[in-house]
Design a protein around this motif. Structure first.
Motif, PDB file in Angstrom:
ATOM      1  N   ARG A  50      11.615   2.566  11.820  1.00 30.44           N
ATOM      2  CA  ARG A  50      11.261   2.197  10.447  1.00 30.44           C
ATOM      3  C   ARG A  50      11.560   3.334   9.478  1.00 30.44           C
ATOM      4  NH1 ARG A  50       7.545   3.672  13.436  1.00 30.44           N
ATOM      5  NH2 ARG A  50       5.382   4.130  13.327  1.00 30.44           N
ATOM      6  N   GLY A 114      -0.842  10.998  -3.695  1.00 30.21           N
ATOM      7  CA  GLY A 114      -1.042  10.329  -2.408  1.00 30.21           C
ATOM      8  C   GLY A 114      -1.997   9.156  -2.448  1.00 30.21           C
ATOM      9  N   ARG A 116      -1.066   6.022  -2.629  1.00 27.35           N
ATOM     10  CA  ARG A 116      -0.397   5.058  -1.753  1.00 27.35           C
ATOM     11  C   ARG A 116      -0.222   3.663  -2.357  1.00 27.35           C
ATOM     12  NH1 ARG A 116      -4.254   7.627   0.970  1.00 27.35           N
ATOM     13  NH2 ARG A 116      -5.436   5.848   1.779  1.00 27.35           N
ATOM     14  N   ALA A 117      -0.424   3.535  -3.665  1.00 28.15           N
ATOM     15  CA  ALA A 117      -0.205   2.236  -4.316  1.00 28.15           C
ATOM     16  C   ALA A 117       1.260   1.817  -4.178  1.00 28.15           C
ATOM     17  CB  ALA A 117      -0.598   2.307  -5.791  1.00 28.15           C
ATOM     18  N   ILE A 119       3.303   2.348  -1.772  1.00 27.23           N
ATOM     19  CA  ILE A 119       3.654   1.878  -0.419  1.00 27.23           C
ATOM     20  C   ILE A 119       3.446   0.366  -0.350  1.00 27.23           C
ATOM     21  CG2 ILE A 119       3.126   2.066   2.039  1.00 27.23           C
ATOM     22  CD1 ILE A 119       2.101   4.901   1.528  1.00 27.23           C
ATOM     23  N   ALA A 120       2.288  -0.074  -0.856  1.00 25.83           N
ATOM     24  CA  ALA A 120       1.981  -1.511  -0.813  1.00 25.83           C
ATOM     25  C   ALA A 120       2.810  -2.297  -1.818  1.00 25.83           C
ATOM     26  CB  ALA A 120       0.493  -1.726  -1.095  1.00 25.83           C
ATOM     27  N   CYS A 122       6.053  -1.730  -2.691  1.00 27.99           N
ATOM     28  CA  CYS A 122       7.479  -1.856  -2.339  1.00 27.99           C
ATOM     29  C   CYS A 122       7.694  -3.088  -1.458  1.00 27.99           C
ATOM     30  CB  CYS A 122       7.952  -0.604  -1.608  1.00 27.99           C
ATOM     31  SG  CYS A 122       9.635  -0.760  -0.978  1.00 27.99           S
ATOM     32  N   GLY A 125       9.163  -2.094   2.225  1.00 28.75           N
ATOM     33  CA  GLY A 125       8.510  -1.191   3.182  1.00 28.75           C
ATOM     34  C   GLY A 125       9.230   0.127   3.321  1.00 28.75           C
ATOM     35  N   ASP A 128       6.455   5.834   2.456  1.00 35.33           N
ATOM     36  CA  ASP A 128       5.252   6.162   3.234  1.00 35.33           C
ATOM     37  C   ASP A 128       4.872   7.610   2.934  1.00 35.33           C
ATOM     38  OD1 ASP A 128       3.097   5.864   4.931  1.00 35.33           O
ATOM     39  OD2 ASP A 128       4.279   4.933   6.521  1.00 35.33           O
ATOM     40  N   GLY A 134       1.514  15.466   2.132  1.00 33.73           N
ATOM     41  CA  GLY A 134       0.386  14.606   1.746  1.00 33.73           C
ATOM     42  C   GLY A 134       0.728  13.679   0.582  1.00 33.73           C
TER      43      GLY A 134
END
Lengths: 268, 304
Positions: A50, A114, A116-117, A119-120, A122, A125, A128, A134
């Motif tokens: 991945r 960090g 992480r908004a 990541i969700a 995209c 995927g 990361d 960090g």
């Protein structure tokens, strides 16, 4: 002002050598996973599996075998799509994700906190967390190399020109010629993400595929995360309004109880 | 297959689950406190004061949980100010996480002021500075401050669901009902927290019965919205075949909604029902977040 730049990846000539993965890791000084002690996938030559914060290029191996003599390998070097309408950039609450002068999408590691908004957000995927920094990380389309007139490390290293770098307009012309050539040979070839009027305003890293997008791990119709904002907000407001009325009605009834007026009656 | 199955999991786990739960309680309790503050009687003051205190501590805990969860906690302020251009504000009205960061800050401010006002009312503030602030928040001003906190509370309870919907993840982005569901859950868990905590500050039986009656209605709304949420998922519902589906059915619906509704109807002790409502509210966040988190893109693509 430089023109929009990007990648055209012709999956039909990818040989799965992973030179792009190595070049990317080396140029961007990305760390090894688990100190270099990597577990093999055990069911594929694809052990990277991945894209993530320390793998900004990933050569996907798709093994389509119906029997010992009937099958094929599809190979695709996957990377950030540098969407013209980028979901990650849209939701990033710190302003860490920016669009560069080359029309590429870059995460500024010194601004990202960090959360992480992205990541969700995209649809592919791609993003990361890089455990060393960090922060969220992904392909920068070698912004540092582009600034000094060099081409990205992956396309420079690609021995078959499966990954081609250039101006988007020129790449689209080249890609269409290649599709026409393949179709004339009876190959079912389609471009994914090349249409500026298509999903996400087009992808600045687009692909030539010979099977359905899902087979390559690509969504058929990638969308922006904010497509749900208006509907979700409206339903939440409606729910809040219903509960607000219920709370107010309860209290009004109590007042009437206290006053002993009409409608008085113990519901509580 | 939904296109959401090709996205990556953001690793929002226990700290975020706890925040969604605490934020929901704080927002719901604050909203109810504000309603009672505006439309209730003098005998309801303990409920009002408890509600504002729950909101204030909830907001503080929420801020701490969110900060600790960041990959770089010391950069939490990057959500509020442009890091390279201070003091220019960082705000994106279309990004729930950006909007939410500001909302928590402002909600916390108003909730703390209201809580201090309530504590001053009880004569519990001994620090002169806090007593001065708390003493100033009274009368009409207290109602306005509490009203703003209450409205922001509804937002805090619900925006977390909208935040999940404004992604590209399975379950979350496949339904527009998560925000509405979290609003209803915030109301039911907020009322439950007040039922459990308000007696400690002198709430009357009558006030608690009124809260319980509201909680019954909120649970019915929550159940209806939960049904709409599941119905809207369509083919994505196959993700519930497994452990998280069991948690949703038994933990959230059975223990968290149906069981307390039965207790309410049988007029059994309020505290038992309230504890079950809180458990259900927590499990709702656990199930909806972890069911999606467990779906890994590369496994989906490889047909595993």
């Amino acid at each position: 002002m430089p023109e929009p730049m990007g990648f055209f990846t012709d999956t039909t000539v990818c040989i799965g050598c992973k030179a792009c993965e190595v070049a990317c890791k080396e140029w961007n000084q990305l760390p090894a996973e688990n100190g270099g002690i990597r577990e093999l996938s055990g069911d594929s030559y694809d052990n990277t599996r991945r894209l993530d914060g320390i793998h900004w290029r990933h050569v996907r191996f798709i093994e389509q075998f119906k029997g010992p003599y009937d099958g094929r390998w599809l190979m695709m070097s996957d990377v950030c799509k540098h969407c013209v309408q980028a979901g990650c950039l849209e939701v990033c609450p710190t302003g860490a994700i920016i669009r560069t002068e080359f029309d590429t999408v870059v995460i500024q590691s010194d601004v990202c906190n960090g959360c992480r908004a992205c990541i969700a957000a995209c649809p592919f995927g791609v993003i990361d967390i890089n455990p060393v920094s960090g922060t969220a990380q992904k392909c920068t389309l070698c912004y540092d190399r582009l600034k000094v007139g060099l081409e990205p490390a992956c396309s420079k290293a690609c021995p078959t020109d499966s990954i081609q770098f250039g101006s988007i307009v020129e790449l689209r012309t080249r890609a269409q010629k290649r599709v026409d050539q393949l179709k004339s040979q009876g190959v079912k070839a389609e471009l994914y993400g090349a249409d500026p009027n298509g999903a996400l305003g087009g992808l600045n890293s687009f692909y030539l595929l010979v099977d359905q997008p899902e087979v390559y791990g690509l969504p058929r119709n990638p969308q922006l995360p904010t497509r749900n904002l208006a509907k979700s907000s409206s339903f939440s407001l409606a729910s809040a309004a219903v509960l607000g009325v219920l709370a107010l009605v309860g209290l009004r009834k109590r007042r009437m109880d206290d006053m002993g007026g009409p409608g008085a009656g113990g519901s509580n | 297959m939904s296109d959401t199955f090709f996205s990556g999991a953001p690793h929002w786990a226990w700290l975020i689950i706890l925040y969604f739960f605490v934020g929901g309680i704080a927002g719901g309790a604050c909203f109810l406190a504000a309603v009672v503050d505006w439309f209730g009687g003098p005998e309801d003051r303990p409920v009002v004061r408890t509600g504002y205190s729950v909101a204030a501590w909830g907001a503080i805990l929420s801020g701490a949980l969110l900060t600790i969860d960041l990959g770089r906690p010391l950069r939490f302020w990057h959500m509020l100010f442009q890091s390279a251009n201070v003091p220019a504000l960082m705000f994106k009205g279309w990004s729930p996480i950006s909007f939410g960061a500001w909302a928590i800050l402002v909600f916390g401010l108003f909730a703390v002021l209201s809580a201090l006002g309530g504590m001053a009312e009880e004569g519990r503030l001994h620090n002169p500075a806090l007593r001065a602030v708390g003493g100033a928040v009274r009368g009409g001003l207290a109602k306005v401050v509490g009203g703003v906190a209450g409205l922001l509370g509804v937002f805090i309870a619900g925006y977390t669901g909208i935040l999940l919907s404004v992604t590209n993840r399975p379950i979350w982005a496949d339904s527009p009902w998560l925000g509405a569901l979290f609003v209803a859950s915030g109301a039911s868990t907020g009322a439950a927290a007040l039922i459990l905590l308000a007696p400690g500050r002198g709430a009357t039986e009558q006030s608690l019965a009124r809260l319980s009656a509201f909680d019954t209605k909120a649970l019915v709304v929550e159940l209806l919205v939960l049904v709409l949420f599941v119905a809207s998922l369509g083919s994505v519902n196959r993700v519930w075949i497994g452990f998280w589906g069991l948690v949703l059915l038994v933990g959230v619906v059975g223990l968290g909604i149906v069981a307390p509704l039965r207790l309410h109807l049988q007029r059994r002790p309020l505290a038992s029902a309230a504890k079950l409502v809180l458990l259900g509210g927590f499990l709702l966040r656990v199930a909806t977040i972890l069911a999606s988190e467990g779906i890994e893109r590369y496994r989906v693509a490889a047909g595993m």
